[in-house]
Scaffold this motif. Structure first.
Motif, PDB file in Angstrom:
ATOM      1  N   LYS A 129       0.811  -1.214   0.000  1.00 36.42           N
ATOM      2  CA  LYS A 129       0.000   0.000   0.000  1.00 36.42           C
ATOM      3  C   LYS A 129       0.846   1.267   0.000  1.00 36.42           C
ATOM      4  O   LYS A 129       0.360   2.347  -0.340  1.00 36.42           O
ATOM      5  N   TYR A 130       2.122   1.166   0.386  1.00 32.28           N
ATOM      6  CA  TYR A 130       3.011   2.337   0.438  1.00 32.28           C
ATOM      7  C   TYR A 130       3.818   2.539  -0.845  1.00 32.28           C
ATOM      8  O   TYR A 130       4.638   3.456  -0.914  1.00 32.28           O
ATOM      9  N   ASP A 131       3.596   1.718  -1.856  1.00 32.79           N
ATOM     10  CA  ASP A 131       4.316   1.875  -3.122  1.00 32.79           C
ATOM     11  C   ASP A 131       4.040   3.267  -3.689  1.00 32.79           C
ATOM     12  O   ASP A 131       2.886   3.646  -3.872  1.00 32.79           O
ATOM     13  N   GLY A 132       5.077   4.050  -3.923  1.00 28.97           N
ATOM     14  CA  GLY A 132       4.932   5.394  -4.474  1.00 28.97           C
ATOM     15  C   GLY A 132       4.574   6.468  -3.465  1.00 28.97           C
ATOM     16  O   GLY A 132       4.289   7.603  -3.848  1.00 28.97           O
ATOM     17  N   ILE A 133       4.597   6.166  -2.161  1.00 25.28           N
ATOM     18  CA  ILE A 133       4.228   7.145  -1.139  1.00 25.28           C
ATOM     19  C   ILE A 133       5.235   8.297  -1.107  1.00 25.28           C
ATOM     20  O   ILE A 133       6.424   8.114  -1.351  1.00 25.28           O
ATOM     21  N   THR A 134       4.725   9.494  -0.864  1.00 24.53           N
ATOM     22  CA  THR A 134       5.590  10.639  -0.577  1.00 24.53           C
ATOM     23  C   THR A 134       5.275  11.092   0.841  1.00 24.53           C
ATOM     24  O   THR A 134       4.105  11.121   1.251  1.00 24.53           O
ATOM     25  N   ILE A 135       6.321  11.383   1.591  1.00 22.70           N
ATOM     26  CA  ILE A 135       6.185  11.815   2.984  1.00 22.70           C
ATOM     27  C   ILE A 135       7.120  12.982   3.223  1.00 22.70           C
ATOM     28  O   ILE A 135       8.261  12.977   2.749  1.00 22.70           O
ATOM     29  N   LYS A 136       6.629  13.975   3.942  1.00 15.47           N
ATOM     30  CA  LYS A 136       7.457  15.050   4.463  1.00 15.47           C
ATOM     31  C   LYS A 136       7.206  15.061   5.958  1.00 15.47           C
ATOM     32  O   LYS A 136       6.069  15.272   6.390  1.00 15.47           O
ATOM     33  N   GLY A 137       8.252  14.785   6.744  1.00 12.82           N
ATOM     34  CA  GLY A 137       8.078  14.732   8.183  1.00 12.82           C
ATOM     35  C   GLY A 137       9.210  15.428   8.907  1.00 12.82           C
ATOM     36  O   GLY A 137      10.267  15.705   8.341  1.00 12.82           O
ATOM     37  N   GLN A 138       8.957  15.694  10.179  1.00 10.55           N
ATOM     38  CA  GLN A 138       9.989  16.254  11.040  1.00 10.55           C
ATOM     39  C   GLN A 138       9.883  15.606  12.409  1.00 10.55           C
ATOM     40  O   GLN A 138       8.822  15.122  12.802  1.00 10.55           O
ATOM     41  N   TYR A 139      11.005  15.605  13.130  1.00  7.66           N
ATOM     42  CA  TYR A 139      11.032  14.995  14.447  1.00  7.66           C
ATOM     43  C   TYR A 139      11.811  15.869  15.421  1.00  7.66           C
ATOM     44  O   TYR A 139      12.679  16.651  15.033  1.00  7.66           O
ATOM     45  N   ILE A 140      11.482  15.698  16.709  1.00  6.83           N
ATOM     46  CA  ILE A 140      12.186  16.362  17.803  1.00  6.83           C
ATOM     47  C   ILE A 140      12.759  15.259  18.679  1.00  6.83           C
ATOM     48  O   ILE A 140      12.031  14.349  19.100  1.00  6.83           O
ATOM     49  N   LEU A 141      14.064  15.321  18.930  1.00  3.84           N
ATOM     50  CA  LEU A 141      14.724  14.301  19.749  1.00  3.84           C
ATOM     51  C   LEU A 141      14.316  14.448  21.206  1.00  3.84           C
ATOM     52  O   LEU A 141      14.254  15.554  21.746  1.00  3.84           O
ATOM     53  N   ASP A 142      14.047  13.323  21.854  1.00  5.64           N
ATOM     54  CA  ASP A 142      13.699  13.288  23.278  1.00  5.64           C
ATOM     55  C   ASP A 142      14.347  12.046  23.886  1.00  5.64           C
ATOM     56  O   ASP A 142      13.714  10.992  23.991  1.00  5.64           O
ATOM     57  N   PHE A 143      15.622  12.160  24.249  1.00  5.67           N
ATOM     58  CA  PHE A 143      16.367  11.024  24.788  1.00  5.67           C
ATOM     59  C   PHE A 143      15.977  10.729  26.221  1.00  5.67           C
ATOM     60  O   PHE A 143      15.672  11.634  26.991  1.00  5.67           O
ATOM     61  N   TRP A 144      15.996   9.451  26.565  1.00  3.98           N
ATOM     62  CA  TRP A 144      15.738   8.966  27.916  1.00  3.98           C
ATOM     63  C   TRP A 144      17.043   8.439  28.486  1.00  3.98           C
ATOM     64  O   TRP A 144      18.001   8.217  27.738  1.00  3.98           O
TER      65      TRP A 144
END
Length: 165
Positions: A129-144
């Motif tokens: 179902k993910y064939d050809g998917i485009t994603i734009k994402g961002q993350y914030i680091l939160d180390f434990w």
């Protein structure tokens, strides 16, 4: 009478199993997402004094949405990456393979930000179902706190958008 009972039983079994055969994960053609990427990893480190630090790492992660059931909830991930701090300038790059309950996958290519606090990513590849998917994402680091030497743990908050072909 025996034939009718067998036919009825087969029909009932078919009705109960059809939703399971259709797939466990349904995803709209496009939308926004927000999830926590909770990981445990191991690292191999090479240092050259206080100015040079390089690590190659692997981690496994689970994705969790709140409330449950939102896009990408309960996916599993395996990542390989490299982090370096050269003369005080952090660099981070890696690739993760994310797998859903149906066994369909998408590959994340991520790059850390210059301040070392998070980063951005795109989808490099997808199957099923993910064939050809485009994603734009961002993350914030939160180390434990780490459980052992040369390991790390985190629950990084992610948000962005996706579009299926």
């Amino acid at each position: 009478m025996k034939r009718i009972s067998v036919a009825l039983l087969c029909g009932c079994i078919g009705c109960m199993t059809t939703p399971a055969l259709a797939g466990k994960v349904n995803l709209a053609k496009e939308g926004t997402f927000e999830f926590d990427f909770c990981l445990v990893g191991e690292t191999r480190v090479m240092t050259g004094g206080d100015k040079v630090y390089v690590s190659h790492y692997t981690n496994t992660a689970n994705l969790h949405t709140d409330p449950p059931g939102r896009p990408f909830d309960r996916m599993a991930s395996l990542c390989f990456g490299t982090f370096a701090s050269l003369n005080g300038k952090p660099q981070d790059f890696g690739v993760c393979e994310l797998t859903d309950a149906d066994g369909d996958k998408w590959w994340m290519e991520y790059h850390g930000t210059a301040d070392g606090a998070g980063g951005t990513y795109t989808a490099a590849h997808g199957t099923g179902k993910y064939d050809g998917i485009t994603i734009k994402g961002q993350y914030i680091l939160d180390f434990w706190p780490a459980a052992a030497k040369d390991t790390f743990q985190a629950c990084n908050h992610n948000k962005g958008s996706w579009k299926l072909k």
